[in-house]
Design a protein around this motif. Sequence first.
Motif, mmCIF file in Angstrom:
data_model
loop_
_atom_site.group_PDB
_atom_site.id
_atom_site.type_symbol
_atom_site.label_atom_id
_atom_site.label_comp_id
_atom_site.label_asym_id
_atom_site.label_seq_id
_atom_site.Cartn_x
_atom_site.Cartn_y
_atom_site.Cartn_z
ATOM 1 N N CYS A 61 -1.758 -4.471 -10.500
ATOM 2 C CA CYS A 61 -1.122 -4.849 -9.244
ATOM 3 C C CYS A 61 -2.090 -4.698 -8.082
ATOM 4 O O CYS A 61 -2.754 -3.664 -7.961
ATOM 5 N N VAL A 62 -2.215 -5.714 -7.248
ATOM 6 C CA VAL A 62 -3.142 -5.632 -6.120
ATOM 7 C C VAL A 62 -2.454 -5.723 -4.759
ATOM 8 O O VAL A 62 -3.118 -5.613 -3.728
ATOM 9 N N ARG A 77 -8.015 -6.940 3.496
ATOM 10 C CA ARG A 77 -8.794 -6.744 2.269
ATOM 11 C C ARG A 77 -9.935 -5.755 2.508
ATOM 12 O O ARG A 77 -10.280 -4.974 1.630
ATOM 13 N N ALA A 78 -10.550 -5.815 3.703
ATOM 14 C CA ALA A 78 -11.653 -4.892 4.007
ATOM 15 C C ALA A 78 -11.147 -3.454 4.011
ATOM 16 O O ALA A 78 -11.778 -2.558 3.452
ATOM 17 N N THR A 79 -9.997 -3.242 4.623
ATOM 18 C CA THR A 79 -9.411 -1.900 4.665
ATOM 19 C C THR A 79 -9.119 -1.419 3.255
ATOM 20 O O THR A 79 -9.475 -0.302 2.874
ATOM 21 N N ARG A 80 -8.490 -2.283 2.463
ATOM 22 C CA ARG A 80 -8.176 -1.889 1.095
ATOM 23 C C ARG A 80 -9.444 -1.597 0.303
ATOM 24 O O ARG A 80 -9.481 -0.641 -0.461
ATOM 25 N N GLU A 81 -10.471 -2.386 0.524
ATOM 26 C CA GLU A 81 -11.716 -2.162 -0.218
ATOM 27 C C GLU A 81 -12.276 -0.771 0.068
ATOM 28 O O GLU A 81 -12.629 -0.029 -0.849
ATOM 29 N N ILE A 82 -12.342 -0.383 1.334
ATOM 30 C CA ILE A 82 -12.846 0.949 1.686
ATOM 31 C C ILE A 82 -12.007 2.017 1.000
ATOM 32 O O ILE A 82 -12.536 2.966 0.427
ATOM 33 N N GLN A 108 -10.059 1.815 -1.700
ATOM 34 C CA GLN A 108 -10.207 1.805 -3.152
ATOM 35 C C GLN A 108 -11.515 2.443 -3.569
ATOM 36 O O GLN A 108 -11.605 3.103 -4.600
ATOM 37 N N MET A 109 -12.547 2.220 -2.778
ATOM 38 C CA MET A 109 -13.881 2.632 -3.184
ATOM 39 C C MET A 109 -14.149 4.085 -2.845
ATOM 40 O O MET A 109 -14.937 4.722 -3.527
ATOM 41 N N SER A 110 -13.550 4.604 -1.803
ATOM 42 C CA SER A 110 -13.997 5.909 -1.337
ATOM 43 C C SER A 110 -12.996 7.030 -1.594
ATOM 44 O O SER A 110 -13.357 8.193 -1.538
ATOM 45 N N LEU A 111 -11.760 6.691 -1.909
ATOM 46 C CA LEU A 111 -10.769 7.756 -2.082
ATOM 47 C C LEU A 111 -10.515 8.062 -3.557
ATOM 48 O O LEU A 111 -10.579 7.184 -4.406
ATOM 49 N N ARG A 117 -4.438 2.141 -8.677
ATOM 50 C CA ARG A 117 -5.496 2.259 -9.674
ATOM 51 C C ARG A 117 -5.363 3.539 -10.496
ATOM 52 O O ARG A 117 -6.299 4.291 -10.642
#
Lengths: 187, 187
Positions: free
Chosen positions: B67-68, B134-139, B141-144, B174
Amino acid sequence: MDLVRRTIERYVPLRTDEWERIAPRWAEHAFSKGAAVCAVGQVEERFYIVKSGVQRLSFPHDGQDVCVGFAYDGSWCGEYASFISRRPARFDVVALTDSVLVGIGHDDLQRLYAEVPVMERFGRLIMEELLLGRATREIEQMSLSAEERYDRLMARSPHLLQLVPQKDIASYLRMTPETFSRLRRRH
Amino acid sequence: MDLVRRTIERYVPLRTDEWERIAPRWAEHAFSKGAAVCAVGQVEERFYIVKSGVQRLSFPHDGQDVCVGFAYDGSWCGEYASFISRRPARFDVVALTDSVLVGIGHDDLQRLYAEVPVMERFGRLIMEELLLGRATREIEQMSLSAEERYDRLMARSPHLLQLVPQKDIASYLRMTPETFSRLRRRH
DNA sequence: GAGCGCGCTTGATCCACATCAAGAACGGTC
DNA sequence: GACCGTTCTTGATGTGGATCAAGCGCGCTC
């Protein structure tokens, strides 16, 4: 300057009178290796097209830089999110090699949007393209294992390995330099 | 229909004559719980605004649905990437509850872009907004870490827990449903 | 060309989260 | 209200990739 015209015309046709209004708004900016094109906290004033060089898009996360993308010849560059929202940048953009970027200032672009109707369409088409790219990356990040992400990148962009430090590619692929190195050995 | 006008006017002002050209292009579509708004492989024909209900955006990955995103009252819905690119959808959009969506067809929207200049701007602004999200979600997903992603979501959208199955939220964050359940117990 | 810093490699160990397994608590449906 | 499929919980075990820790090589600068 010809680069700008060719780039825009990949999206929309330009009449001479339109181009004459657009051209003077763009200007070249040189960055030497290691220089910041945009740094976290400042507001991105420009949207760039890469004329030469390689740049890295990343954000800092406890002492580390997490890399989320690269830009090179002909691609877009800059901290789009900050440029669009006028809020402080959350990403850094750094020149990995000496670079020349052709940029347009935020206010200039807004003026072009208002004055030259075809530019509004150009802006929409770019945003659509950037969104598509993010969707692809999201699927790959979410569904592939470290090894699969490595294979995929090597299949699609093997030249990156020549252009940028391995540690940045490793970070871009969501793994440590150690893991990247081990994957490389195992081919 | 009023929903559509109010939504568009959050981005651009509309004169009456403009609205009269825009309105007839939109139509309501009902989906009952579990129905597919768009399925992987088909080309998304419409771009929707959610009138009621909750929908899930996901993609299949070895037997699982990853799910995204979610859509609900007032938000955008649909497989944007397919809608924009006219290529087969890589994501599924499923109604998690009975839903009513107000949609515009691809060709109708292109015609509006061409005929009503202010719509081109509207389109650009939406794409910018989606890109920012999408930019907010990317940060995040990647950092938390899993736990931090959980905390962040619970702080920002606690209502989701009431609206959608936990397994979908777990997937969105995730992690497995088991991990989600354990995090919930430890508050 | 000596000294230094940084990026890359390689091995040993660790841990967050997944996976596997088995109940328990729901709805829905006949 | 009995049946059944799904979702959620809880515990036991496994593992991919991170972390820790050396050494190595190469390009700087002085």
